[in-house]
Motif scaffolding. Structure first.
Motif, mmCIF file in Angstrom:
data_model
loop_
_atom_site.group_PDB
_atom_site.id
_atom_site.type_symbol
_atom_site.label_atom_id
_atom_site.label_comp_id
_atom_site.label_asym_id
_atom_site.label_seq_id
_atom_site.Cartn_x
_atom_site.Cartn_y
_atom_site.Cartn_z
ATOM 1 N N SER A 150 0.598 -1.047 -0.118
ATOM 2 C CA SER A 150 0.144 -0.287 0.171
ATOM 3 C C SER A 150 0.625 1.502 -0.121
ATOM 4 O O SER A 150 -0.166 2.618 -0.387
ATOM 5 N N ASN A 179 2.914 6.042 2.520
ATOM 6 C CA ASN A 179 2.551 6.824 2.939
ATOM 7 C C ASN A 179 0.359 6.194 3.580
ATOM 8 O O ASN A 179 -0.452 6.825 4.543
ATOM 9 N N GLN A 180 0.370 5.260 3.252
ATOM 10 C CA GLN A 180 -0.559 3.807 3.710
ATOM 11 C C GLN A 180 -0.653 3.544 4.534
ATOM 12 O O GLN A 180 -1.360 2.224 5.243
#
Length: 180
Positions: A122, A125-126
């Motif tokens: 992901s 940042n995720q």
């Protein structure tokens, strides 16, 4: 077209054909599907139930074909994000719907190791767990573990029946311990 565009995960996918599943395996695309095995719902009208029946047939086809494609990465999951709490409790139990096609250990790998591998994709940042590996038991990985009564490689209900879960550990912290 989605694979050509660079996707790395197909959600649902019950109506895929075997050729597409093979391409997904060849190109490292994950299949995140759900075991739709209840093929008629009393609250649905005839049209909706006819569509559900197609999805059920597709579910059986996809899982059967996937058995012939060992390099296809399949995750187990649901998309029940905003459901009532009592519905969440049934999600693990739904893993038992995979038993016509898979052994308990294969199902648990889909829900843990393979799902963890997909989650790590992901991006920075995720990714909710950027410091360690997911879905594995080894030094430096996140310590999310269940200790269950019985052997989950032999019978899946050692995990799906919550009475069998004796210890729940997340990030190395014990949240449940019924061994005392």
């Amino acid at each position: 077209m989605a694979i050509d565009a660079g996707i790395k995960d197909v959600g649902h996918g019950q109506l895929l054909d075997k050729k597409t599943l093979q391409r997904m395996a060849d190109e490292g695309v994950f299949l995140s599907t759900q075991p739709f095995t209840v093929c008629k719902e009393p609250q649905l009208d005839d049209f909706s139930n006819s569509k559900l029946a197609l999805v059920c047939k597709g579910t059986a086809n996809v899982y059967q074909w996937a058995k012939d494609i060992p390099t296809l990465k399949i995750t187990y999951g649901t998309d029940l994000f905003f459901a009532p709490q009592d519905v969440f409790a049934t999600q693990a139990k739904q893993m038992e719907r995979l038993l016509p096609w898979y052994k308990p250990g294969e199902i648990l790998k889909m829900a843990t190791g393979t799902a963890g591998e997909l989650l790590k994709m992901s991006g920075p940042n995720q990714d909710p767990y950027p410091e360690g590996e997911l879905g594995v038991v080894k030094e430096g990985a996140y310590a999310d573990l269940l200790l269950v009564a019985g052997n989950p490689l032999e019978t899946l209900d050692t995990v799906t029946n919550t009475d069998n879960i004796k210890i729940i550990m997340k990030d190395g912290k014990i949240y449940k311990n019924s061994l005392n």
